[in-house]
Write an enzyme that holds these catalytic residues in place. Structure first.
Site, PDB file in Angstrom:
ATOM      1  N   ALA A   1       0.880  -1.176   0.000  1.00 51.26           N
ATOM      2  CA  ALA A   1       0.000   0.000   0.000  1.00 51.26           C
ATOM      3  C   ALA A   1       0.911   1.218   0.000  1.00 51.26           C
ATOM      4  O   ALA A   1       1.131   1.862   1.020  1.00 51.26           O
ATOM      5  CB  ALA A   1      -0.919  -0.005   1.229  1.00 51.26           C
TER       6      ALA A   1
ATOM      7  N   LEU B   1       0.735   5.615  -4.030  1.00 50.78           N
ATOM      8  CA  LEU B   1       1.065   6.417  -5.224  1.00 50.78           C
ATOM      9  C   LEU B   1       2.073   7.528  -4.952  1.00 50.78           C
ATOM     10  O   LEU B   1       1.927   8.648  -5.421  1.00 50.78           O
ATOM     11  CB  LEU B   1      -0.210   7.024  -5.834  1.00 50.78           C
ATOM     12  CG  LEU B   1      -1.227   6.023  -6.378  1.00 50.78           C
ATOM     13  CD1 LEU B   1      -2.514   6.740  -6.752  1.00 50.78           C
ATOM     14  CD2 LEU B   1      -0.675   5.274  -7.582  1.00 50.78           C
TER      15      LEU B   1
ATOM     16  N   CYS C   1      -8.009   3.497  -8.272  1.00 49.25           N
ATOM     17  CA  CYS C   1      -7.906   4.580  -7.288  1.00 49.25           C
ATOM     18  C   CYS C   1      -9.275   4.915  -6.717  1.00 49.25           C
ATOM     19  O   CYS C   1     -10.285   4.817  -7.409  1.00 49.25           O
ATOM     20  CB  CYS C   1      -7.347   5.836  -7.954  1.00 49.25           C
ATOM     21  SG  CYS C   1      -5.766   5.583  -8.724  1.00 49.25           S
TER      22      CYS C   1
END
Length: 312
Positions: A76, A79, A135
């Site tokens: 995780a 981004l 996303c």
């Protein structure tokens, strides 16, 4: 070039690739991470998907961001990236375009942001754009775009309006009907599909009685998800073959046999990601194995093997 390499040449979304292998986004940084390793070369693969990029810079999630699990890995990252302008100005000019093709992976927290990022990359020499539709849609309460066929359609549609480059949509396995979502993405103008993204999972520290991942949950990759990924590729292929839309099959591929299974299931190219973490030179072995298999079965190209699965 030897015969062995010649039968690996393939095309994907109009790009000529010297191998059916695509290095997956998030596993190779911005194309430079593994080039420091002796014996590794981007020329051994058909394309490299660069790290997920958003409009503005992002710092990513709190730690831990990665956890090893049985036959897999949870991540995780959140981004983390320097933002679109920095990638275009500082990173793209450093890529060796003679070695391989480069695909930018784009993300957004709104439909508009996806369109904006796609527009920026349209003016660059990047070879294709991969849309990460997994996303969360911040405006709609955090549901992932990719789990809602209508939202998936809108994201692909706005990107299509903003670029003439090939668009590859990365499909989420965390949804009810991946084939109907694939069809919506094709209708919206996607030129290719990447199947699958990671499967959501969790790992728990039993002493602290807390999730190991700072974000509580993460995306599971590696051999643990291979049977799921194979089935999803097969399901999406039933839809995509009618429209001549190619697939990057991905999810737990660590050797040539895995790769061949994905091609038989309907993948035109195969994505390597987690395997690189413990064997950075695995691509050469996979190339050799696919090539030998094609020769043994008297096939002169990867394309002749795609979708040859005979169901019971």
């Amino acid at each position: 070039m030897s015969t062995m390499q010649n039968n690996l040449k393939t095309s994907f979304c109009g790009m000529s690739l010297n191998s059916p292998i695509v290095l997956l986004s998030g596993c190779v940084g911005f194309g430079e991470e593994y080039t420091r390793i002796k014996g590794f070369s981007n020329s051994h693969v058909g394309a490299v998907c660069l790290k997920g990029t958003t409009l503005e810079p992002r710092l990513g999630n709190k730690t831990h961001r990665v956890a090893e699990t049985p036959n897999g890995m949870l991540n995780a990252i959140g981004l983390q990236n320097p933002g679109t302008n920095s990638v275009i100005t500082d990173i793209l000019p450093t890529l060796d375009k003679d070695e391989t093709k480069f695909i930018i992976n784009i993300s957004g927290s709104s439909v508009e942001e996806y369109g904006e990022v796609a527009k920026h990359f349209d003016d660059t020499d990047i070879d294709a754009i991969e849309i990460n539709i997994s996303c969360p849609n911040v405006k709609e309460g955090g549901v992932a775009f990719g789990n809602d066929p209508d939202m998936s359609f809108r994201v692909v549609e706005i990107c299509r309006k903003n670029t003439s480059k090939p668009i590859i949509t990365k499909l989420s396995p965390n949804q009810t009907d991946i084939a109907s979502n694939a069809l919506r993405c094709i209708d919206a103008g996607s030129d290719g599909l990447a199947v699958i993204n990671t499967v959501m999972g969790m790992a728990i520290d039993i002493e602290k009685q807390k999730p190991i991942i700072g974000n509580n949950q993460g995306g599971l990759s590696g051999p643990a998800i291979k049977p799921i990924a194979l089935l999803k590729v097969h399901q999406v292929y039933q839809v995509s073959k009618k429209h001549n839309i190619p697939i990057i099959g991905q999810g737990g591929i660590v050797n040539a046999q895995d790769a061949i299974e994905f091609i038989i299931a309907g993948a035109d190219t195969i994505g390597i990601g987690t395997a690189l973490f413990y064997d950075p030179l695995v691509c050469q072995e996979i190339n050799a194995g696919i090539s030998q298999y094609l020769e043994k079965h008297e096939m002169n190209s990867v394309g002749s093997l795609v979708g040859t699965l005979n169901l019971n």
